[in-house]
Write an enzyme that holds these catalytic residues in place. Structure first.
Site, PDB file in Angstrom:
ATOM      1  N   PRO A  27      18.661  27.346  52.844  1.00 17.51           N
ATOM      2  CA  PRO A  27      17.952  26.185  53.389  1.00 17.51           C
ATOM      3  C   PRO A  27      18.682  25.663  54.621  1.00 17.51           C
ATOM      4  CG  PRO A  27      19.106  25.599  51.378  1.00 17.51           C
ATOM      5  CD  PRO A  27      19.283  27.071  51.565  1.00 17.51           C
ATOM      6  N   MET A  28      17.932  25.335  55.649  1.00 17.60           N
ATOM      7  CA  MET A  28      18.530  24.812  56.880  1.00 17.60           C
ATOM      8  C   MET A  28      17.735  23.597  57.334  1.00 17.60           C
ATOM      9  SD  MET A  28      19.241  28.409  58.812  1.00 17.60           S
ATOM     10  CE  MET A  28      17.748  29.220  58.224  1.00 17.60           C
ATOM     11  N   SER A  29      18.402  22.480  57.436  1.00 17.60           N
ATOM     12  CA  SER A  29      17.745  21.231  57.810  1.00 17.60           C
ATOM     13  C   SER A  29      17.036  21.357  59.156  1.00 17.60           C
ATOM     14  CB  SER A  29      18.787  20.109  57.871  1.00 17.60           C
ATOM     15  OG  SER A  29      18.160  18.892  58.164  1.00 17.60           O
ATOM     16  N   GLN A  81      15.316  23.044  47.672  1.00 21.93           N
ATOM     17  CA  GLN A  81      16.646  22.489  47.470  1.00 21.93           C
ATOM     18  C   GLN A  81      16.554  20.965  47.477  1.00 21.93           C
ATOM     19  OE1 GLN A  81      20.194  22.298  50.236  1.00 21.93           O
ATOM     20  NE2 GLN A  81      20.751  24.010  48.902  1.00 21.93           N
ATOM     21  N   CYS A 111      26.483  19.717  50.490  1.00 26.55           N
ATOM     22  CA  CYS A 111      26.352  19.093  51.800  1.00 26.55           C
ATOM     23  C   CYS A 111      27.427  18.025  52.007  1.00 26.55           C
ATOM     24  CB  CYS A 111      24.977  18.479  51.960  1.00 26.55           C
ATOM     25  SG  CYS A 111      24.718  17.742  53.594  1.00 26.55           S
ATOM     26  N   LYS A 150      23.999  24.758  44.422  1.00 26.68           N
ATOM     27  CA  LYS A 150      24.895  25.142  45.521  1.00 26.68           C
ATOM     28  C   LYS A 150      26.064  24.171  45.516  1.00 26.68           C
ATOM     29  CE  LYS A 150      25.126  24.504  50.329  1.00 26.68           C
ATOM     30  NZ  LYS A 150      24.406  24.190  51.545  1.00 26.68           N
TER      31      LYS A 150
END
Length: 181
Positions: A27-29, A81, A111, A150
């Site tokens: 996942p990438m913001s 996520q 994060c 994660k």
């Protein structure tokens, strides 16, 4: 009685979900929206993921947050996520995502962004094994789909507790753990 483990280098199983390969898109913001996920799937990803989603926003029914769990049949399987710090809110949002067709729920405990950790979410959960256990247990009970988490190596180099946290996560019924050192 001895156990026999079968290892297939071509496929990955997460809980009850059999992926076609080991290629898992992170996942990438601001990046992993539906068109991006469809392209990643076209390029061979075995599993794609939404960007990080606020459990609070999803549980409150915020329209923008709901748009993050919009999926297309061509991208399946797809993971969502979630991040949050309250067990009941995390469980509610996980259930909503699963009901919307998400195939895997992934909890973000990695994060380090200030706006995330100041709420007790993301990597901040690495400092609280009891809260972690409550969240994982609540989410596991609320969803029928695989659950992954994660994590980081730890909150800091001096607080590297990935093994302790991984044991908590495993004990609470998660199907997989990804360590982001």
């Amino acid at each position: 009685m001895s156990s026999v483990f079968v290892y297939n280098i071509h496929m990955l199983r997460i809980g009850t979900l059999q992926l076609r390969n080991w290629l898992v898109m992170a996942p990438m913001s601001g990046k992993t929206n539906l068109p991006f996920r469809l392209i990643a799937k076209e390029m061979g990803a075995g599993l794609v993921s939404t960007e990080m989603i606020s459990a609070a926003g999803l549980s409150r029914g915020q329209a923008k947050t709901y748009s993050y769990v919009a999926t297309h049949p061509d991208e399946r399987p797809v993971a969502a996520q979630l991040f949050g710090s309250e067990a009941d809110v995390m469980a509610t949002s996980a259930r909503i995502a699963a009901e919307k067709g998400i195939d895997v729920i992934d909890i973000n405990m990695g994060c380090p962004a200030k706006k995330v950790v100041k709420t007790g979410s993301g990597a901040a959960l690495m400092r609280d094994p009891q809260k972690t256990a409550k969240i994982i247990t609540a989410v596991r009970r609320s969803i029928p789909v695989p659950l992954t988490v994660k994590i980081r190596a730890g909150w800091s180099p001096q607080e590297a507790n990935a093994l302790e946290i991984a044991r908590v996560i495993e004990g609470c019924g998660a199907d997989g753990i990804c360590i982001h050192p």
